[in-house]
Design a protein around this motif. Sequence first.
Motif, PDB file in Angstrom:
ATOM      1  N   LEU A   4       0.841  -1.200   0.000  1.00  0.00           N
ATOM      2  CA  LEU A   4       0.000   0.000   0.000  1.00  0.00           C
ATOM      3  C   LEU A   4       0.871   1.242   0.000  1.00  0.00           C
ATOM      4  N   VAL A   5       0.538   2.221  -0.828  1.00  0.00           N
ATOM      5  CA  VAL A   5       1.222   3.515  -0.777  1.00  0.00           C
ATOM      6  C   VAL A   5       0.175   4.570  -0.457  1.00  0.00           C
ATOM      7  N   VAL A   6       0.323   5.215   0.711  1.00  0.00           N
ATOM      8  CA  VAL A   6      -0.561   6.312   1.091  1.00  0.00           C
ATOM      9  C   VAL A   6       0.074   7.579   0.519  1.00  0.00           C
ATOM     10  N   LEU A  21      -2.813   3.059  10.290  1.00  0.00           N
ATOM     11  CA  LEU A  21      -3.323   1.895   9.560  1.00  0.00           C
ATOM     12  C   LEU A  21      -2.409   0.688   9.767  1.00  0.00           C
ATOM     13  N   ALA A  22      -1.089   0.931   9.698  1.00  0.00           N
ATOM     14  CA  ALA A  22      -0.121  -0.164   9.887  1.00  0.00           C
ATOM     15  C   ALA A  22      -0.243  -0.766  11.284  1.00  0.00           C
ATOM     16  N   VAL A 164      -9.555   8.945  -0.842  1.00  0.00           N
ATOM     17  CA  VAL A 164     -10.229   9.134   0.442  1.00  0.00           C
ATOM     18  C   VAL A 164     -10.218  10.629   0.774  1.00  0.00           C
ATOM     19  N   SER A 165     -11.371  11.163   1.154  1.00  0.00           N
ATOM     20  CA  SER A 165     -11.489  12.587   1.475  1.00  0.00           C
ATOM     21  C   SER A 165     -10.865  12.897   2.838  1.00  0.00           C
ATOM     22  N   LEU A 166     -10.177  14.036   2.907  1.00  0.00           N
ATOM     23  CA  LEU A 166      -9.558  14.473   4.158  1.00  0.00           C
ATOM     24  C   LEU A 166     -10.523  15.237   5.064  1.00  0.00           C
ATOM     25  N   ILE A 177     -10.320   3.106   4.624  1.00  0.00           N
ATOM     26  CA  ILE A 177      -9.294   2.368   3.861  1.00  0.00           C
ATOM     27  C   ILE A 177      -9.403   0.875   4.160  1.00  0.00           C
ATOM     28  N   GLU A 178      -9.576   0.556   5.446  1.00  0.00           N
ATOM     29  CA  GLU A 178      -9.722  -0.855   5.851  1.00  0.00           C
ATOM     30  C   GLU A 178     -10.887  -1.521   5.116  1.00  0.00           C
TER      31      GLU A 178
END
Length: 197
Positions: A4-6, A21-22, A164-166, A177-178
Amino acid sequence: MVLLVVMGVSGSGKSTVGSHLATKLGWKFYDADDYHPTENTKKMAQGIPLNDQDRIPWLCKLHDILMREESAGQSVILACSALKKMYRRILVSGGDAVYSKSNQLEEQGDSATGKVLFILLDGSMELIASRLEKRRGHFMAPELLQSQFDTLEPPSAPENFITVSLEKSVSEIVSEIEKSLHLEKCFSRAVSELNAH
């Protein structure tokens, strides 16, 4: 096993979201900023935008980290701006992406593209500028935010990504995200089962 790259502009919360998340998923976390050579960090601290020549060796190093974790069968999250399509290609395909024509890479198929899922943290310049003003000890000068928005090429097909909206809290973003990861996993499993029949 997921890579995954955020991604997003400076101040979008990549490191915060990625590390939360990690921790939640029990995956390894890397912050791309930790791998910038000293020259890059000095330039950014002086308010000088990095050019492609500054970024390419750094992106190749990050690609190597992702591939090492993939070889080890380890799911991993990388927080990285990844603003341009070419930068994301380097993260997926390594140095070859620099010299290959874009259509050659598209032809290599989704095997490489599908390896990495990009999560774009999307917010307005006003929202992110207000966040940057509150940050302490970060080497990104707020004046560089405009150059980040100018550089940003949001992901598009055939790239593997979600946006994903901030406008939400960190915990809400992490949960979203999950859920997306769970849906993607279910979809992949369904496709595999269909192909097997």
